[in-house]
Design an enzyme around this catalytic site. Structure first.
Site, short mmCIF file in Angstrom:
data_model
loop_
_atom_site.label_atom_id
_atom_site.label_comp_id
_atom_site.label_asym_id
_atom_site.label_seq_id
_atom_site.Cartn_x
_atom_site.Cartn_y
_atom_site.Cartn_z
N LYS A 1 -39.30 0.05 -18.11
CA LYS A 1 -39.15 0.87 -16.89
C LYS A 1 -40.48 1.39 -16.34
CE LYS A 1 -34.39 2.48 -17.47
NZ LYS A 1 -33.49 3.62 -17.54
N ASP B 1 -30.74 5.86 -11.52
CA ASP B 1 -30.03 6.65 -12.54
C ASP B 1 -29.70 8.07 -12.04
OD1 ASP B 1 -29.91 4.70 -14.49
OD2 ASP B 1 -31.76 5.34 -15.47
P1 NDP Z 1 -34.83 8.56 -24.38
O1 NDP Z 1 -35.05 7.96 -25.72
O2 NDP Z 1 -35.83 8.36 -23.30
O3 NDP Z 1 -34.63 10.17 -24.54
C1 NDP Z 1 -33.74 10.70 -25.48
C2 NDP Z 1 -33.76 12.23 -25.38
O4 NDP Z 1 -32.73 12.72 -26.24
C3 NDP Z 1 -35.05 12.87 -25.83
O5 NDP Z 1 -35.27 14.03 -25.06
C4 NDP Z 1 -34.75 13.24 -27.29
O6 NDP Z 1 -35.47 14.38 -27.74
C5 NDP Z 1 -33.30 13.60 -27.19
N1 NDP Z 1 -32.57 13.42 -28.46
C6 NDP Z 1 -32.35 12.26 -29.11
N2 NDP Z 1 -31.62 12.48 -30.22
C7 NDP Z 1 -31.39 13.82 -30.28
C8 NDP Z 1 -30.71 14.68 -31.19
N3 NDP Z 1 -30.10 14.19 -32.27
N4 NDP Z 1 -30.66 16.01 -30.92
C9 NDP Z 1 -31.28 16.51 -29.82
N5 NDP Z 1 -31.95 15.75 -28.92
C10 NDP Z 1 -32.00 14.43 -29.15
O7 NDP Z 1 -33.38 8.03 -23.92
P2 NDP Z 1 -32.83 7.90 -22.43
O8 NDP Z 1 -33.09 9.15 -21.71
O9 NDP Z 1 -33.27 6.62 -21.82
O10 NDP Z 1 -31.26 7.73 -22.69
C11 NDP Z 1 -30.46 8.81 -23.14
C12 NDP Z 1 -29.00 8.42 -23.04
O11 NDP Z 1 -28.65 8.27 -21.67
C13 NDP Z 1 -28.64 7.09 -23.72
O12 NDP Z 1 -27.44 7.27 -24.46
C14 NDP Z 1 -28.39 6.17 -22.54
O13 NDP Z 1 -27.43 5.16 -22.85
C15 NDP Z 1 -27.83 7.13 -21.51
N6 NDP Z 1 -27.96 6.67 -20.13
C16 NDP Z 1 -26.82 6.70 -19.36
C17 NDP Z 1 -26.87 6.31 -18.05
C18 NDP Z 1 -25.61 6.32 -17.24
O14 NDP Z 1 -25.63 5.76 -16.13
N7 NDP Z 1 -24.55 6.97 -17.69
C19 NDP Z 1 -28.14 5.87 -17.42
C20 NDP Z 1 -29.28 5.95 -18.29
C21 NDP Z 1 -29.18 6.33 -19.60
P3 NDP Z 1 -37.02 14.29 -28.23
O15 NDP Z 1 -37.85 14.25 -26.99
O16 NDP Z 1 -37.22 15.55 -29.00
O17 NDP Z 1 -37.13 13.05 -29.07
#
Ligand code: NDP
Length: 286
Positions: free
Chosen positions: A71, A108
């Site tokens: 991306k 998104d």
């Molecule tokens: P990223 O890996 O970029 O970010 C993940 C985020 O979640 C980070 O801020 C991370 O925190 C946090 N995180 C992960 N695990 C935990 C946990 N156990 N407890 C607390 N915080 C946590 O992922 P994306 O943003 O790309 O995707 C996130 C979700 O969004 C995915 O499930 C994806 O499938 C979904 N999605 C859905 C869309 C839709 O159209 N419905 C579109 C795009 C994405 P830290 O920074 O501390 O690591």
């Protein structure tokens, strides 16, 4: 008149990408409108990405979606970006225009705002609290701020990422931006109107997982929305719903962003309900 057997090509580049369901909904849309378009789910590694971008032009593709890890890597390949994609600093949709130039959009966050609107909720004048600071959170935060949210609060495990995103909101949009460290069972800020889970917590197969917040601080004047689309009814939405919050699923967001991509590539209004039903059907058996 001679027949045209040539399909217009669209698809997604990613790695991993096998579990990406976008093709199911886009092809359902193409079929419903009788368009000879295809959507191919393609494994493209980081090393293979430059060749894949050259192939977009060589194969006369209409456009592609990009997912992890492309991306941001796609930015140097693009001729023009939408305002939101420029602020977000990431693109999930590339459109090949008639003159061969490449336009980058991020659908998104727009899909998120539209899914709320379909549920009768506007972000205008509202305070949005987002759990997470990754790619999805970034797109949602920026689009909410551009659509008139007055304040965006980012709650994240890694505080520096929350601070960076809050600063982006303050500097690049008219909204206030605030960062909070995610301590265990954190209270939802009392002024929250819209609470968003933008972490993958709750995604199948770990669908029993629940973002660790104090659910007793969720109230019946809040809207709770999830980015997780499988299952469509997550535990996060269940728990918020039990406290009286209105709930909006990630499946709606996925369908709305898919519909925007459809329109960008075909120039036609997307059959949103057909696309959403197809997704629902796809996840029903899981
Ligand atoms: P990223 O890996 O970029 O970010 C993940 C985020 O979640 C980070 O801020 C991370 O925190 C946090 N995180 C992960 N695990 C935990 C946990 N156990 N407890 C607390 N915080 C946590 O992922 P994306 O943003 O790309 O995707 C996130 C979700 O969004 C995915 O499930 C994806 O499938 C979904 N999605 C859905 C869309 C839709 O159209 N419905 C579109 C795009 C994405 P830290 O920074 O501390 O690591």
């Amino acid at each position: 008149m001679s027949k045209n057997y040539r399909a217009e090509l669209t698809g997604v580049f990613g790695d991993p990408v096998d579990g990406n369901p976008s093709g199911v909904m886009e092809e359902a849309g193409y079929e419903a409108l009788g368009l000879n378009y295809r959507y191919i789910t393609m494994k493209v590694t980081k090393d293979g990405f430059p060749d894949a971008m050259k192939a977009v032009r060589a194969l006369n593709m209409r456009g592609v979606n990009l997912t992890m890890p492309h991306k941001i890597a796609v930015l140097p390949w693009l001729d023009e970006l939408s305002q939101a994609a420029e602020i977000i600093g990431a693109v999930n949709t590339v459109v090949v225009r008639e003159d061969g130039t490449l336009f980058g959009e991020n659908t998104d966050g727009k899909g998120f705002v539209e899914a709320l609107e379909r549920a009768g909720e506007s972000v205008e004048g509202r305070r949005v609290t987002i759990l997470g600071a990754g790619g999805a959170a970034r797109a949602i935060a920026v689009e909410c701020a551009l659509a008139g949210a007055v304040k965006v609060t980012i709650v994240n495990r890694t505080l520096s990422r929350a601070e960076e995103l809050a600063a982006l909101i303050r500097e690049k949009t008219p909204a206030q931006g605030e960062a909070l460290a995610w301590e265990s069972r954190i209270a939802v800020p009392a002024d929250t109107d819209i609470l968003v889970n933008a972490t993958p917590v709750g995604l199948a197969p770990d669908s029993d997982a629940l973002p660790e917040i104090d659910y007793d601080t969720v109230t019946d004047r809040m809207v709770a929305s999830d980015v997780v689309f499988n299952p469509s009814r997550t535990r996060f939405l269940e728990e918020a719903g039990k406290r009286g919050a209105k709930t909006v699923s990630g499946l709606g967001m996925l369908a709305c962003q898919g519909a925007r991509n459809f329109t960008l590539w075909t120039g036609k209004e997307a059959p949103l309900e057909i696309m959403e039903d197809k997704l629902r059907e796809e996840f029903a058996g899981e």
